[in-house]
Design a protein around this motif. Sequence first.
Motif, short mmCIF file in Angstrom:
data_model
loop_
_atom_site.label_atom_id
_atom_site.label_comp_id
_atom_site.label_asym_id
_atom_site.label_seq_id
_atom_site.Cartn_x
_atom_site.Cartn_y
_atom_site.Cartn_z
N GLU A 1 62.17 88.49 25.61
CA GLU A 1 62.29 89.54 24.60
C GLU A 1 61.33 89.34 23.43
N HIS A 2 60.98 88.09 23.16
CA HIS A 2 60.11 87.77 22.02
C HIS A 2 58.85 87.07 22.51
N GLY B 1 65.58 86.04 16.07
CA GLY B 1 65.46 85.28 17.30
C GLY B 1 66.67 85.48 18.18
N ALA B 2 67.16 84.38 18.76
CA ALA B 2 68.29 84.45 19.69
C ALA B 2 69.54 85.00 19.03
N LEU C 1 69.76 88.79 19.15
CA LEU C 1 70.04 89.32 20.49
C LEU C 1 71.51 89.26 20.83
N LYS C 2 72.26 88.38 20.17
CA LYS C 2 73.70 88.27 20.43
C LYS C 2 74.51 89.30 19.67
N ASP D 1 63.46 84.40 22.09
CA ASP D 1 63.69 84.50 23.53
C ASP D 1 62.34 84.63 24.23
N THR E 1 56.35 84.04 20.63
CA THR E 1 56.38 82.78 21.38
C THR E 1 54.97 82.33 21.75
N ASN F 1 68.13 79.52 16.73
CA ASN F 1 67.61 80.89 16.60
C ASN F 1 66.20 81.02 17.17
N ARG F 2 65.89 80.21 18.17
CA ARG F 2 64.57 80.27 18.78
C ARG F 2 64.30 81.64 19.39
#
Length: 445
Positions: free
Chosen positions: A257-258, A218-219, A222-223, A254, A262, A251-252
Amino acid sequence: MSGMLDSGESLTTQRGEAIVVDRLLGSGGQGEVYRVTLPDGSAKALKWYFPDSATPRQLAIVEDLVSRDFDDDRFLWPTDLVVAGEGRFGYLMDVRPDRFRGLPELFRRTVNTSLRALLTACLYTVEAYQALHSKGIAYRDISWGNIFFDPATGEILVCDNDNAVVEGDSSGISGTMNFMAPELVRGDPGAMPGTQSDLHSLSVLLFMFLMNHHPLKGARELKIHCLDDAAERKLYGKEPLFVFDPQDPDNRPDPVEHATVTALWPLVPVSLQKLFEKNFTVGLHNPSARVRESEWRDALRAARDAVVECPTCGKANMTEPRTTSPGTCWKDGSTLVLPPRLVVTTPPPRTERHILLGRAAQVHRHHLNPEPKRHDYSADHLVAELVEHPQKPGRYGLANRSTTSWTASRSDGTTQQVGPGQTVPLRSGLTLELDAGVRAEVRAK
């Protein structure tokens, strides 16, 4: 394409059978797979190990798997050993039929399938590994690369079975990193690949089947600027966090991007969501709390039986089993309409199967069994199906596809015998005495 073996090369199996190499089919991390011809003209597949994988330990593993003679049509199991000198060996297995496709094709949307076929594939996958575990064998490398499925039927094949070992054997591989249980990724003292770690990998695979996304990506991913080995160990082992953790939103997915996961997660029945949440929250830290195969089996069967088509666009939708609130269509937003349901009650141990009588509704033999060892949605196991009256559109009935007669009772007290091939009109309150003491009732909701 050239490989380690030449076309036309002759080899002999451990059981003394002569085989001839036909052609190279493909290669993987451990070796190459060839199509070979047997003396009777039939074909088999031969996995031939690369030199660095052809270790004495791997040879011993294959010898043990062959000796087990595990006869299950869901597995491309090693059937015979082929040795051609020190450090040169492989094993025979059945050839994978062309109708079976790899999961990467599903994830890329290059194969056409259906919601029922996907749920069937998930159910069959769970039962396949349950059968393996019941023999005291851990697979150790459950991942998207080792499963093939038929997009039309949901049938599955498990390949690369030379990774499987007796439960408790710590030798060999531990799995594919992003499918490995967190305790194996971290290398916790005493942690070994086995059936408990298989349960984590299985849940990841099921999530990817239905969501086309990894449950821990998740998020946080991406970091990460460089997804190297250390970063992956943190993501999957040291600090794993479910993308839909109900307590921690860090960690939801994005929304850009996701977008796929979602959009898909809200469409999953709550009963399945709860199992994923259990496995990817408490199950990440407590292996004994992971969802068992029997839990997945029952939930997936119920979800498949609760699929309905949208009344406006015709697209299949998942609904919560036994719900009276159908929700809206994922495609056009229309309010879904729940059709009548067939409630099948089995003899003791008494169980109920709720089957929504939508356009493609069918009843199979496993619906009549309180504790089926294996589900089978093929035509050979069909018991009943919903059919439309040929002269009266919009009027439906249940056709008897079994080999025994039913006794049908209507709400007005009248009864009739419904022989094989015959159809009984569908009405609320209709009850059917099926085979072996199984009773079925049509309910409006």
